[in-house]
Scaffold this motif. Structure first.
Motif, PDB file in Angstrom:
ATOM      1  N   VAL A 204       0.837  -1.194   0.000  1.00  0.00           N
ATOM      2  CA  VAL A 204       0.000   0.000   0.000  1.00  0.00           C
ATOM      3  C   VAL A 204       0.875   1.247   0.000  1.00  0.00           C
ATOM      4  CG1 VAL A 204      -1.953  -1.112   1.106  1.00  0.00           C
ATOM      5  CG2 VAL A 204      -0.212  -0.009   2.517  1.00  0.00           C
ATOM      6  N   ARG A 205       0.432   2.280  -0.715  1.00  0.00           N
ATOM      7  CA  ARG A 205       1.206   3.507  -0.831  1.00  0.00           C
ATOM      8  C   ARG A 205       0.413   4.746  -0.409  1.00  0.00           C
ATOM      9  NH1 ARG A 205       4.357   0.229  -1.050  1.00  0.00           N
ATOM     10  NH2 ARG A 205       6.112  -0.138  -2.465  1.00  0.00           N
ATOM     11  N   THR A 206      -0.891   4.655  -0.413  1.00  0.00           N
ATOM     12  CA  THR A 206      -1.716   5.815  -0.091  1.00  0.00           C
ATOM     13  C   THR A 206      -2.812   5.428   0.887  1.00  0.00           C
ATOM     14  OG1 THR A 206      -3.347   5.451  -1.844  1.00  0.00           O
ATOM     15  CG2 THR A 206      -1.361   6.693  -2.438  1.00  0.00           C
ATOM     16  N   GLN A 207      -3.497   6.427   1.377  1.00  0.00           N
ATOM     17  CA  GLN A 207      -4.635   6.193   2.265  1.00  0.00           C
ATOM     18  C   GLN A 207      -5.711   5.388   1.552  1.00  0.00           C
ATOM     19  OE1 GLN A 207      -5.984   9.686   4.291  1.00  0.00           O
ATOM     20  NE2 GLN A 207      -8.009   8.861   4.725  1.00  0.00           N
ATOM     21  N   ASP A 208      -5.931   5.691   0.286  1.00  0.00           N
ATOM     22  CA  ASP A 208      -6.928   4.938  -0.482  1.00  0.00           C
ATOM     23  C   ASP A 208      -6.558   3.462  -0.578  1.00  0.00           C
ATOM     24  OD1 ASP A 208      -8.561   7.083  -0.889  1.00  0.00           O
ATOM     25  OD2 ASP A 208      -7.957   7.440  -2.972  1.00  0.00           O
ATOM     26  N   ASP A 209      -5.258   3.174  -0.719  1.00  0.00           N
ATOM     27  CA  ASP A 209      -4.820   1.776  -0.775  1.00  0.00           C
ATOM     28  C   ASP A 209      -5.163   1.051   0.522  1.00  0.00           C
ATOM     29  OD1 ASP A 209      -3.747   2.154  -3.288  1.00  0.00           O
ATOM     30  OD2 ASP A 209      -1.685   2.400  -2.577  1.00  0.00           O
ATOM     31  N   LEU A 210      -4.936   1.730   1.650  1.00  0.00           N
ATOM     32  CA  LEU A 210      -5.217   1.111   2.940  1.00  0.00           C
ATOM     33  C   LEU A 210      -6.718   0.917   3.122  1.00  0.00           C
ATOM     34  CD1 LEU A 210      -4.199  -0.049   5.557  1.00  0.00           C
ATOM     35  CD2 LEU A 210      -4.074   2.271   6.490  1.00  0.00           C
ATOM     36  N   VAL A 211      -7.494   1.911   2.720  1.00  0.00           N
ATOM     37  CA  VAL A 211      -8.958   1.803   2.797  1.00  0.00           C
ATOM     38  C   VAL A 211      -9.445   0.617   1.949  1.00  0.00           C
ATOM     39  CG1 VAL A 211     -11.128   2.904   2.111  1.00  0.00           C
ATOM     40  CG2 VAL A 211      -9.406   4.214   3.380  1.00  0.00           C
ATOM     41  N   ALA A 212      -8.874   0.485   0.754  1.00  0.00           N
ATOM     42  CA  ALA A 212      -9.279  -0.620  -0.132  1.00  0.00           C
ATOM     43  C   ALA A 212      -8.943  -1.959   0.502  1.00  0.00           C
ATOM     44  CB  ALA A 212      -8.584  -0.485  -1.476  1.00  0.00           C
ATOM     45  N   ALA A 213      -7.782  -2.069   1.146  1.00  0.00           N
ATOM     46  CA  ALA A 213      -7.390  -3.322   1.779  1.00  0.00           C
ATOM     47  C   ALA A 213      -8.341  -3.663   2.927  1.00  0.00           C
ATOM     48  CB  ALA A 213      -5.955  -3.225   2.307  1.00  0.00           C
ATOM     49  N   ILE A 214      -8.730  -2.650   3.690  1.00  0.00           N
ATOM     50  CA  ILE A 214      -9.681  -2.870   4.791  1.00  0.00           C
ATOM     51  C   ILE A 214     -11.031  -3.307   4.240  1.00  0.00           C
ATOM     52  CG2 ILE A 214     -10.980  -1.728   6.628  1.00  0.00           C
ATOM     53  CD1 ILE A 214      -8.475   0.065   7.050  1.00  0.00           C
ATOM     54  N   ASP A 215     -11.486  -2.657   3.174  1.00  0.00           N
ATOM     55  CA  ASP A 215     -12.782  -3.005   2.585  1.00  0.00           C
ATOM     56  C   ASP A 215     -12.788  -4.447   2.088  1.00  0.00           C
ATOM     57  OD1 ASP A 215     -13.921  -0.569   3.136  1.00  0.00           O
ATOM     58  OD2 ASP A 215     -13.648   0.245   1.106  1.00  0.00           O
ATOM     59  N   ILE A 216     -11.685  -4.865   1.475  1.00  0.00           N
ATOM     60  CA  ILE A 216     -11.595  -6.253   0.995  1.00  0.00           C
ATOM     61  C   ILE A 216     -11.669  -7.219   2.167  1.00  0.00           C
ATOM     62  CG2 ILE A 216     -10.032  -7.939  -0.040  1.00  0.00           C
ATOM     63  CD1 ILE A 216      -9.043  -5.648  -1.893  1.00  0.00           C
ATOM     64  N   ALA A 217     -10.978  -6.885   3.259  1.00  0.00           N
ATOM     65  CA  ALA A 217     -11.002  -7.753   4.434  1.00  0.00           C
ATOM     66  C   ALA A 217     -12.405  -7.817   5.041  1.00  0.00           C
ATOM     67  CB  ALA A 217     -10.004  -7.250   5.464  1.00  0.00           C
ATOM     68  N   LEU A 218     -13.092  -6.691   5.063  1.00  0.00           N
ATOM     69  CA  LEU A 218     -14.456  -6.663   5.607  1.00  0.00           C
ATOM     70  C   LEU A 218     -15.418  -7.460   4.735  1.00  0.00           C
ATOM     71  CD1 LEU A 218     -14.754  -2.926   6.714  1.00  0.00           C
ATOM     72  CD2 LEU A 218     -14.869  -4.915   8.222  1.00  0.00           C
ATOM     73  N   ALA A 219     -15.188  -7.438   3.431  1.00  0.00           N
ATOM     74  CA  ALA A 219     -16.073  -8.151   2.514  1.00  0.00           C
ATOM     75  C   ALA A 219     -15.796  -9.635   2.435  1.00  0.00           C
ATOM     76  CB  ALA A 219     -15.977  -7.536   1.109  1.00  0.00           C
ATOM     77  N   GLY A 220     -14.609 -10.031   2.873  1.00  0.00           N
ATOM     78  CA  GLY A 220     -14.196 -11.431   2.751  1.00  0.00           C
ATOM     79  C   GLY A 220     -14.919 -12.365   3.684  1.00  0.00           C
TER      80      GLY A 220
END
Length: 220
Positions: A204-220
């Motif tokens: 991850v390089r940006t805040q959006d990258d971290l948000v996307a990673a969290i969203d994927i984990a929440l959806a998994g």
């Protein structure tokens, strides 16, 4: 997460979570003892019963752990974004803070002890904020910043006698050292280092990258 929340996160002042490779840390050539065959780190090493949590998810589905150094400029750069993410996700994720003071930072260990002394009075989040929001006024100073940290405790209305006692207590230093030992076991070599559901985040390089990673984990 709503579109408006995403937009707020995206346009916030601390949009860039990484500055010059904020989340990229040197990785060990050999797996650490805590690393499992799957590449995940033993959750018991990443989160202890006494670890400090800035948010807690009742379902325990997503846990984000940060090993940080209060004197680290990259950690301070990440702080506004982390603050916004914790506020946006609230009780949907568990966010855990672990101490990892870097020896080359003259007041990093003292700052961690100040945070722990505040935690003993239930004020860890407040001291965490004070240390990062005022970092430029005390960091990279070879003189011990004890009086500065006492001032923060005073501003927060803490029991000063207890704070001073805890700041100097060997048990407080041992508590900080325990976090650092866990970090090393997990393969941490720099700060900030993040783990999402026991896996180190290195891409991850940006805040959006971290948000996307969290969203994927929440959806998994």
């Amino acid at each position: 997460m709503t579109k408006n929340t995403r937009l707020t996160l995206a346009v916030a002042a601390a949009l860039v979570l990484l500055i010059a490779g904020l989340l990229t840390v040197t990785r060990r050539d050999e797996p650490s003892p805590a690393t499992q065959a799957s590449g995940a780190v033993d959750a018991a090493v990443l989160v202890r019963d006494d670890s400090h949590r800035l948010s807690t998810a009742a379902d325990g589905k997503v846990t984000l752990v940060e090993f940080l150094d209060f004197e680290c400029e990259s950690c301070a750069a990440a702080y506004p974004a982390i603050k916004q993410i914790v506020a946006a996700y609230q009780d949907r994720i568990t966010f855990v803070v672990r101490y990892f003071p870097i020896p080359s930072h003259p007041n990093a260990e003292l700052a961690a002890r100040a945070a722990q002394a505040a935690a003993n009075q239930g004020r860890f989040p407040d001291m965490y904020a004070q240390l990062f929001e005022n970092q430029t006024s005390w960091s990279h100073n070879n003189d011990p910043q004890t009086e500065v940290f006492l001032g923060y405790a005073r501003t927060l209305g803490m029991d000063m006698a207890r704070f001073q006692r805890d700041l100097d207590d060997p048990a407080t230093a041992a508590r900080v050292a325990k976090d650092r030992t866990d970090g090393r076991a997990a393969g941490v070599t720099g700060t900030p280092t993040f783990f999402l559901n026991s896996r180190q985040l290195t891409q991850v390089r940006t805040q959006d990258d971290l948000v996307a990673a969290i969203d994927i984990a929440l959806a998994g």
